[in-house]
Design a protein around this motif. Structure first.
Motif, PDB file in Angstrom:
ATOM      1  N   SER A 217       0.809  -1.213   0.000  1.00 55.22           N
ATOM      2  CA  SER A 217       0.000   0.000   0.000  1.00 55.22           C
ATOM      3  C   SER A 217       0.843   1.263   0.000  1.00 55.22           C
ATOM      4  CB  SER A 217      -0.932   0.012   1.220  1.00 55.22           C
ATOM      5  OG  SER A 217      -0.172  -0.082   2.430  1.00 55.22           O
ATOM      6  N   ASN A 223      -2.223  -3.011  -5.004  1.00 51.34           N
ATOM      7  CA  ASN A 223      -3.089  -4.047  -4.456  1.00 51.34           C
ATOM      8  C   ASN A 223      -4.211  -4.279  -5.466  1.00 51.34           C
ATOM      9  OD1 ASN A 223      -4.172  -5.923  -2.714  1.00 51.34           O
ATOM     10  ND2 ASN A 223      -5.174  -4.408  -1.396  1.00 51.34           N
ATOM     11  N   ASP A 240      -5.332   1.662  -8.907  1.00 51.19           N
ATOM     12  CA  ASP A 240      -4.854   0.735  -7.875  1.00 51.19           C
ATOM     13  C   ASP A 240      -6.072   0.337  -7.046  1.00 51.19           C
ATOM     14  OD1 ASP A 240      -3.265  -0.666  -6.130  1.00 51.19           O
ATOM     15  OD2 ASP A 240      -2.317   1.101  -5.231  1.00 51.19           O
ATOM     16  N   ASN A 243      -6.423  -0.579  -3.257  1.00 52.27           N
ATOM     17  CA  ASN A 243      -5.910   0.513  -2.433  1.00 52.27           C
ATOM     18  C   ASN A 243      -6.784   1.749  -2.588  1.00 52.27           C
ATOM     19  OD1 ASN A 243      -3.670  -0.598  -1.053  1.00 52.27           O
ATOM     20  ND2 ASN A 243      -2.370  -0.381  -2.887  1.00 52.27           N
TER      21      ASN A 243
END
Length: 350
Positions: A217, A223, A240, A243
């Protein structure tokens, strides 16, 4: 919204109704999308604010784009019954020289709508095999189209005029390729590998020249990333997803910033999917769970939301992919409405 203001003026709204005639080649699509032909122009934000984005049309089948079935196809329909191809679950869309490609896992192939030749093809894999999960598309330097199939764990390419996709021989293993982007200036193919939490970069020979990111993260970590957009040679945007942010990278893949957070407020993220940038650098992010397209300035400041949940024009149901093609047209894969909606960015022309 202030980030849009330098590019727009109020007189453009008055001229927009007449300007819709420029999209006449798409006018036949109203019936398939449930749109009222007599409906007034739809723009965002609503008047009296100066318009920034306008709804143009939608399509779900070749006829919506003026592509009629050939004599042999009509004869086959007469004998065996009508078998007209429609979108089932469009996930990604890209435009190349006026030809539209739509990745559709629901029909296990890629739709190609060639308006200049009034031709339609449903493209599968090698030997007319099915593409079980085509989810990402990107246009290459010669008009070729790259396809990411997440279930095959392969990237394929559709050459101009080809009737099937050819598998690429890329160095290294892919676990779940999803988002794709092609750097026209550097001749580099970026492949988001969602399960591997990274981005692979390949040269024209298929050699892997870089790996960007790892699971986490922190800055430059991912992620379950999904989609990617290049805004010139020195700026890369990546959704992302888990995240709940967008990461900004420089041209070498180094972390340059981020924006976004999990929430249900204005500008927050829930399920980010497709991402694209317009010619003025605004960032468009499709959020499937919000059923909308959010617009941000190049630094990530929220400006505007396009659409809401529904089935009418300018409404979405679990949208996924987005691309911005020629003439400032914005194409949004409206997955569960089984169509692609077309909007237009109304920035001033230089």
């Amino acid at each position: 919204m202030a980030g849009f203001r330098p590019s727009f003026s109020r007189h453009r709204f008055l001229g927009f109704a007449a300007g819709l005639a420029l999209a006449g080649f798409l006018a036949g699509c109203g019936g398939s999308a449930g749109v009222r032909p007599e409906a007034p122009p739809l723009v965002w934000p609503a008047p009296p604010e100066p318009p920034r984005v306008a709804w143009v049309s939608a399509f779900s089948r070749p006829a919506d784009l003026g592509i009629e079935r050939s004599f042999l196809q009509r004869l086959r329909d007469f004998i065996f019954g009508e078998d007209e191809t429609r979108m089932v679950r469009p996930m990604a869309v890209v435009e190349a020289g006026g030809t539209l490609f739509v990745a559709d896992p629901g029909i296990k192939g890629v739709h190609r709508f060639d308006r200049s030749k009034a031709d339609y093809q449903l493209i599968g894999g090698p030997g007319e095999s099915a593409l079980p999960s085509p989810v990402g598309l990107a246009r290459g330097a010669r008009g070729e189209i790259y396809v990411a199939d997440s279930r095959l764990a392969r990237v394929l390419v559709i050459e101009p005029g080809a009737r099937e996709a050819r598998a690429l021989d890329l160095e290294g293993e892919l676990l779940q390729p999803t988002g794709l982007a092609y750097d026209l200036s550097g001749q580099r193919l970026f492949v988001v590998d969602t399960r591997a939490h990274r981005i692979n970069v390949y040269d024209v020979q298929g050699r892997r020249t870089a790996v960007i990111g790892e699971r986490g993260s922190g800055p430059g970590q991912f992620n379950y990333p999904t989609m990617i957009s290049l805004a010139g040679p020195d700026r890369i945007y990546v959704t992302d997803s888990l995240n709940y942010r967008v990461q900004i990278l420089d041209g070498n893949g180094r972390f340059a910033g981020q924006f976004g957070r999990l929430g249900d407020g204005t500008g927050d993220a829930a399920r980010q999917k497709g991402i694209a940038t317009d010619r003025d650098g605004h960032v468009y992010i499709v959020d499937s769970l919000f059923h909308t397209v959010q617009v941000f300035d190049p630094g990530g400041r929220y400006l505007l939301s396009l659409g809401s949940q529904g089935q009418d024009r300018g409404e979405f149901w679990l949208p996924t992919g987005i691309t911005i093609g020629g003439d400032d047209l914005i194409y949004v894969a409206d997955a569960y409405n089984r169509r692609v909606q077309i909007l237009r960015y109304l920035g001033e022309r230089g």
